[in-house]
Design a protein around this motif. Structure first.
Motif, short mmCIF file in Angstrom:
data_model
loop_
_atom_site.label_atom_id
_atom_site.label_comp_id
_atom_site.label_asym_id
_atom_site.label_seq_id
_atom_site.Cartn_x
_atom_site.Cartn_y
_atom_site.Cartn_z
N UNK A 127 52.90 -24.42 -75.36
CA UNK A 127 54.23 -24.50 -75.95
C UNK A 127 54.41 -23.50 -77.09
N UNK A 128 53.33 -23.22 -77.81
CA UNK A 128 53.45 -22.37 -79.00
C UNK A 128 52.69 -21.06 -78.85
N UNK A 129 52.44 -20.71 -77.62
CA UNK A 129 51.67 -19.49 -77.37
C UNK A 129 52.29 -18.25 -78.02
N UNK A 130 53.60 -17.98 -77.88
CA UNK A 130 54.14 -16.76 -78.51
C UNK A 130 53.90 -16.72 -80.02
N UNK A 131 54.07 -17.86 -80.69
CA UNK A 131 53.87 -17.89 -82.13
C UNK A 131 52.40 -17.71 -82.49
N UNK A 132 51.52 -18.44 -81.81
CA UNK A 132 50.09 -18.32 -82.08
C UNK A 132 49.60 -16.90 -81.81
N UNK A 133 49.96 -16.35 -80.64
CA UNK A 133 49.47 -15.02 -80.27
C UNK A 133 50.00 -13.96 -81.23
N UNK A 134 51.26 -14.09 -81.63
CA UNK A 134 51.83 -13.12 -82.56
C UNK A 134 51.17 -13.15 -83.92
N UNK A 135 50.89 -14.35 -84.41
CA UNK A 135 50.25 -14.46 -85.73
C UNK A 135 48.81 -13.98 -85.66
N UNK A 136 48.10 -14.30 -84.59
CA UNK A 136 46.74 -13.80 -84.43
C UNK A 136 46.71 -12.28 -84.44
N UNK A 137 47.68 -11.66 -83.79
CA UNK A 137 47.74 -10.21 -83.78
C UNK A 137 48.00 -9.67 -85.19
N UNK A 138 48.85 -10.36 -85.96
CA UNK A 138 49.21 -9.90 -87.30
C UNK A 138 48.05 -9.98 -88.27
N UNK A 139 47.19 -10.98 -88.12
CA UNK A 139 46.08 -11.15 -89.07
C UNK A 139 44.75 -10.62 -88.53
N UNK A 140 44.74 -10.07 -87.33
CA UNK A 140 43.49 -9.59 -86.73
C UNK A 140 42.85 -8.52 -87.61
N UNK A 141 41.52 -8.63 -87.76
CA UNK A 141 40.73 -7.70 -88.57
C UNK A 141 41.10 -7.74 -90.05
N UNK A 142 41.75 -8.84 -90.45
CA UNK A 142 42.14 -8.99 -91.85
C UNK A 142 41.61 -10.31 -92.40
N UNK A 143 41.44 -10.36 -93.70
CA UNK A 143 40.95 -11.56 -94.37
C UNK A 143 41.82 -11.81 -95.60
N UNK A 144 41.68 -13.00 -96.14
CA UNK A 144 42.42 -13.35 -97.35
C UNK A 144 41.51 -13.29 -98.57
N UNK A 145 42.01 -12.71 -99.64
CA UNK A 145 41.38 -12.76 -100.94
C UNK A 145 42.29 -13.54 -101.88
N UNK A 146 41.69 -14.42 -102.68
CA UNK A 146 42.46 -15.20 -103.63
C UNK A 146 42.18 -14.75 -105.05
N UNK A 147 43.19 -14.75 -105.88
CA UNK A 147 43.04 -14.32 -107.27
C UNK A 147 43.72 -15.31 -108.21
#
Length: 259
Positions: A105-125
């Motif tokens: 049901x949510x494949x387009x949203x999941x796949x799109x977000x995975x593509x957007x954050x691929x090879x990226x990480x979060x840093x917190x400050x």
């Protein structure tokens, strides 16, 4: 997202505990036991998968520091092998069919977000005022009390002074936050920030960065810390992209902070 528990033939209810959505259904899963002691499994749909474990009893684990950390450690371990969308602590599904229905049901949203954050990480400050809250102390916590404060006029004058002090503190924090956040946001793909979330905290921010930018970001924070000697800089991570995937499933993906 906690549908009614299903029971079959009087057997004890079993549900699936959901940890994350990943982009590699064939990835080797961490050798960690999930809640309830069961192994992790990946339920796939096309090129994404839901990472789950079997949970007996039909109830989510009680919220505690240890339980939240266990959830976060599993999500963090997944990040070593694939792109991860972390799911909010305590999310349950009735069965495997329901997990695949969610992915479908949510494949387009999941796949799109995975593509957007691929090879990226979060840093917190977090940037803190070093020592006492100083000029960023909230109204009413300065420890000073006017001798006229007990009178009506004195009370109004004290309130007016506090409001002016609060505005000045906000302006100070806004100025500092802009100077600090600007060069860091320039290195990030995306960023979020909050100015003066607490009296001691000048700035709280999260940055979505390419993995190769983690080192340069740390160096940039170090340079800023040397420039702003009256502030204390706390940089954490790399983390899964907690702050950058909350919209992928109408709030199911975690925007909550790590414990």
């Amino acid at each position: 997202m906690t549908p009614p528990t299903r029971r079959r033939g009087g057997a004890r209810a079993t549900r699936l505990y959901l940890y994350a959505i990943i982009d590699r259904p064939d990835a080797a899963l961490p050798e960690r036991r999930g809640f309830g002691g069961s192994r992790l499994s990946a339920l796939s749909y096309l090129d994404i998968a839901a990472v789950t474990s079997t949970l007996e009893g039909g109830h989510a684990p009680a919220v505690s520091a240890g339980a939240v950390q266990r959830h976060a450690r599993i999500v963090g371990a997944l990040m070593a092998a694939c792109t991860v969308l972390p799911v909010r602590f305590g999310t349950l599904l009735p069965d495997e069919e329901s997990a695949r229905d969610l992915l479908r049901a949510r494949y387009p949203s999941f796949a799109g977000t995975l593509q957007r954050v691929r090879s990226r990480v979060e840093l917190g400050l977090r940037v803190l005022w070093d020592g006492d809250a100083g000029p960023l102390a909230p109204p009413g916590q300065s420890g000073e009390r006017s001798p006229l404060a007990s009178s009506g006029r004195g009370y109004l004058m004290a309130r007016l002074a506090e409001e002016r002090r609060a505005r000045a503190a906000r302006q100070t924090a806004d100025g500092l936050g802009e100077q600090i956040h600007g060069p860091l946001a320039a290195r990030a793909a995306e960023s979020v920030r909050e100015t003066l979330p607490t009296p001691r905290t000048v700035l709280a921010a999260a940055y979505l960065v390419d993995r190769e930018q983690v080192g340069p970001m740390r160096q940039e924070v170090g340079a800023l810390a040397r420039s702003f000697t009256d502030l204390r800089f706390l940089l954490t991570g790399p983390w899964p992209p907690y702050h950058f995937c909350a919209g992928a499933s109408d709030g199911e993906l975690a925007s909550s902070r790590r414990s």
